[in-house]
Design a protein around this motif. Structure first.
Motif, mmCIF file in Angstrom:
data_model
loop_
_atom_site.group_PDB
_atom_site.id
_atom_site.type_symbol
_atom_site.label_atom_id
_atom_site.label_comp_id
_atom_site.label_asym_id
_atom_site.label_seq_id
_atom_site.Cartn_x
_atom_site.Cartn_y
_atom_site.Cartn_z
ATOM 1 N N LEU A 25 -6.953 1.454 24.144
ATOM 2 C CA LEU A 25 -7.454 2.740 24.604
ATOM 3 C C LEU A 25 -8.977 2.845 24.581
ATOM 4 O O LEU A 25 -9.526 3.929 24.762
ATOM 5 N N GLY A 26 -9.645 1.730 24.339
ATOM 6 C CA GLY A 26 -11.103 1.737 24.394
ATOM 7 C C GLY A 26 -11.761 2.413 23.207
ATOM 8 O O GLY A 26 -12.950 2.710 23.249
ATOM 9 N N LEU A 27 -11.000 2.682 22.146
ATOM 10 C CA LEU A 27 -11.584 3.336 20.972
ATOM 11 C C LEU A 27 -12.144 2.321 19.998
ATOM 12 O O LEU A 27 -13.058 2.614 19.236
ATOM 13 N N VAL A 28 -11.569 1.119 20.023
ATOM 14 C CA VAL A 28 -12.038 0.028 19.169
ATOM 15 C C VAL A 28 -12.380 -1.140 20.085
ATOM 16 O O VAL A 28 -11.641 -1.445 21.027
ATOM 17 N N ARG A 29 -13.509 -1.757 19.829
ATOM 18 C CA ARG A 29 -13.974 -2.853 20.679
ATOM 19 C C ARG A 29 -13.303 -4.152 20.230
ATOM 20 O O ARG A 29 -13.427 -4.530 19.069
ATOM 21 N N TYR A 69 -9.238 0.692 29.921
ATOM 22 C CA TYR A 69 -9.147 2.149 29.784
ATOM 23 C C TYR A 69 -10.445 2.836 30.202
ATOM 24 O O TYR A 69 -10.431 3.823 30.930
ATOM 25 N N ARG A 72 -5.564 1.073 19.596
ATOM 26 C CA ARG A 72 -6.915 1.633 19.742
ATOM 27 C C ARG A 72 -7.810 0.736 20.602
ATOM 28 O O ARG A 72 -8.694 1.231 21.295
ATOM 29 N N PRO A 83 -8.536 8.944 33.346
ATOM 30 C CA PRO A 83 -7.835 8.376 32.179
ATOM 31 C C PRO A 83 -6.630 9.185 31.710
ATOM 32 O O PRO A 83 -5.552 8.612 31.533
ATOM 33 N N THR A 91 -1.699 9.613 25.551
ATOM 34 C CA THR A 91 -1.785 8.980 24.244
ATOM 35 C C THR A 91 -1.523 9.961 23.121
ATOM 36 O O THR A 91 -2.066 11.065 23.112
#
Lengths: 278, 298
Positions: free
Chosen positions: B53-57, B70, B50, B76, B82
């Motif tokens: 994939l830029g979903l979690v920092r 990402y 994650r 993307p 994904t």
């Protein structure tokens, strides 16, 4: 892709999300039924039966010219809860069903997604407004005409009122988006929307009419601002007879209403929308 | 297909409050092969993916596709496909419409939606609402989403989970085919046996840290050699003298720290006849469990 094509693509995706799930027409049917029923009853009471009773002195006294706006604006004064509910549902569904994951994978610029949601829901809210007007004006004007009253439809002011109703419904929809971003839990958001609009705010608006200083605050409540934007409502008309009511100019009411949407959206963006998606 | 790039993880770390989910993780994933990303449940695999994939920092470090994060990828979905855990669907939306929504967002043509639905074998159910889908069908729909942009890189989180034996067989050959086309394929799993037959390389993490990165074969040959002799005591003392770790088991002496060849040489110079000399073949699963350090929970 550049930002503009990205934004247009995100907007298309948001419309696609709305119209590929049944919720939009389920709520729309309930809205149409609810507004049609209320506007019809009101037109009958004030236009037909009320007119007959007026000579007896018991019925609420409303000047004939004020009748069409009151009945037509049922579309927003009663119907506004539907666009706000739909906006809230559309936004919280992303959290609830974890569709934020594919959404942010396809559009990593999260602000763009929220912006697209605002625009898409504003358009859908306006559409809700048009359907609600179809019911309130359609039924209301027929009954008014049948009972020998002026429908007001020959008057430019009436059409300007209808336009403001559509605008109010559009803004209510994006207030829903802002609330949804602010309160990602769908159940909590729905409970808060219903409790506030159906219970808490009517009481606050009534209490606010008791004193001068509360009346000046009461006019900034979202429902009051919405009525100010529309410029006519069953609540303001009845309220005027019972106590202190202050009302903003239509444009100020619109700006206050829009401010609720923007403030909720901005806070929602910085709290839940930018958070880690796990 | 867009050009394949490598996946580069460098010094990646993530803390959730006091919990350290990922710690100083670095590895890279190359195109043209299937790389397994292994570790027990809770090892930090999903958090790592994650972050990629830029979903979690990330708390620190970077995770990029050939140097680009990402969020900064130009296209993307056309760069990275994904499939994360199989629950990111609106139950009231059909599979076809689910894919159309994200195709629109990514500027991908609607024809591609039908193509990927057919590719993963759910075209016949495409207009059914996803709420009625089995876990296996959801996995396939997730895979269809990953393939939507015909990407050069695929990141798949536990894609085998919930598939029936036929589905598992299908996905194994499918992954191999994707890698053979030159794509970069990263597949996570908490079970080595699930991916053992389909991966070329493995990255193993435990408690958020890297414990192994390399080929499966190297993992398998392992550090243990089994040896035995009619004169077991003589062999054992010779091995101990050479500095090896020796453990007497029912099947012979388990030797750690020497290759098979070295054990044979030591036996020869000690004059001990060898009755057994073999690499320990059960080593791969055991090696994995030893590496992740919590065999019981698997």
């Amino acid at each position: 892709m550049n930002v503009l094509t990205d934004a247009l693509a995100a907007l298309r995706a948001e419309f696609s999300k709305i119209f590929t799930v049944r919720m939009w027409w389920v709520l729309l049917i309930v809205l149409a039924g609810y507004v049609g029923f209320t506007a019809g009853i009101l037109a009958l009471v004030f236009g037909g039966v009320g007119g007959a009773l007026a000579s007896g002195g018991n019925a609420p006294q409303i000047p004939a010219a004020a009748l069409p706006p009151i009945i037509y604006s049922i579309a927003s004064s009663v119907g506004y809860v539907f666009p706000v509910l739909f906006g809230t549902l559309a936004t919280t569904a992303e959290f609830r069903h974890q569709t934020l994951t594919p959404t942010f994978l396809a559009t990593p610029r999260r602000g763009l997604v929220l912006g697209a949601k605002f625009v898409a829901l504003a358009v859908v809210g306006a559409g809700y407004g048009l359907v609600a007007l179809l019911m309130s004006v359609g039924l209301g004007s027929s009954i008014l005409a049948a009972t020998g009253h002026d429908t007001g439809l020959g008057d430019g002011d009436t059409w300007w009122l209808l336009a403001r109703i559509v605008l109010a419904m559009a803004i209510w929809a994006i207030i829903g988006v802002g609330l949804g971003a602010l309160i990602p839990s769908q159940v909590a958001a729905i409970v808060i929307v219903l409790a506030f609009t159906q219970f808490l705010e009517p009481i606050l608006r009534l209490v606010a009419t008791f004193w001068d200083w509360t009346a000046s605050m009461g006019q900034y409540l979202p429902g009051a601002a919405s009525d100010a934007l529309v410029g006519s409502s069953i609540f303001t008309t009845l309220g005027a007879a019972t106590g202190q009511t202050q009302s903003l100019d239509w444009w100020a009411g619109g700006l206050v209403l829009l401010a609720y949407a923007v403030v909720a959206g901005v806070f929602g963006y910085f709290t839940s929308w930018r958070r880690d998606v796990t | 297909m867009s050009t394949s790039t490598t996946i580069e993880i460098a010094g990646l770390g993530k803390s959730f409050g006091a919990m350290r989910a990922v710690d100083d993780l670095s590895f890279s994933v190359r195109p043209g092969q299937v790389t397994g990303f292994l570790g027990p449940n809770g090892a930090g695999k999903t958090t790592t993916l994650r972050m990629l994939l830029g979903l979690v920092r990330p708390t620190e470090g970077t995770a990029t596709f050939g140097g680009t994060e990402y969020r900064n990828l130009k296209d993307p979905l056309a760069t990275v496909g994904t499939a994360l855990e199989a629950s990111s669907f609106h139950p009231g939306r059909s599979a076809r419409n689910h894919l159309r929504v994200y195709a629109r967002a990514a500027g991908i043509g609607m024809k591609r939606v039908d193509a990927v639905l057919a590719q993963v074998g759910i075209a016949a159910f495409a207009d059914r609402r996803v709420g009625g889908y089995s876990l296996g069908m959801r996995q396939r729909l997730g895979l269809a989403f990953a393939l939507l942009g015909d990407p050069g890189v695929l990141v798949l989180d536990e894609p085998v989970n919930g598939l029936d034996p036929e589905g598992i067989k299908w996905i194994r050959s499918f992954l191999g085919q994707l890698a053979a086309e030159g794509r970069t394929v990263l597949v996570s799993s908490h079970l080595l046996s699930e991916v053992q037959q389909s991966v070329d390389r493995v990255i193993i993490i435990s408690h958020g840290s890297l414990v192994y990165e390399g080929g499966l074969a190297e993992l398998e040959s392992g550090p243990r050699v089994l040896a035995d002799s009619p004169d077991r005591a003589a062999l054992e003392s010779a091995l101990l003298a050479a500095g090896a770790d020796v453990e007497a088991t029912a099947g012979g002496l388990a030797v750690t720290g020497l290759t098979r060849e070295q054990v044979g040489t030591i036996a020869l110079s000690a004059g001990a006849v060898l009755s057994l000399l073999a690499s320990e073949h059960s080593g791969i699963e055991q090696a994995f469990l030893d590496l992740v350090g919590e065999g019981g929970s698997l």
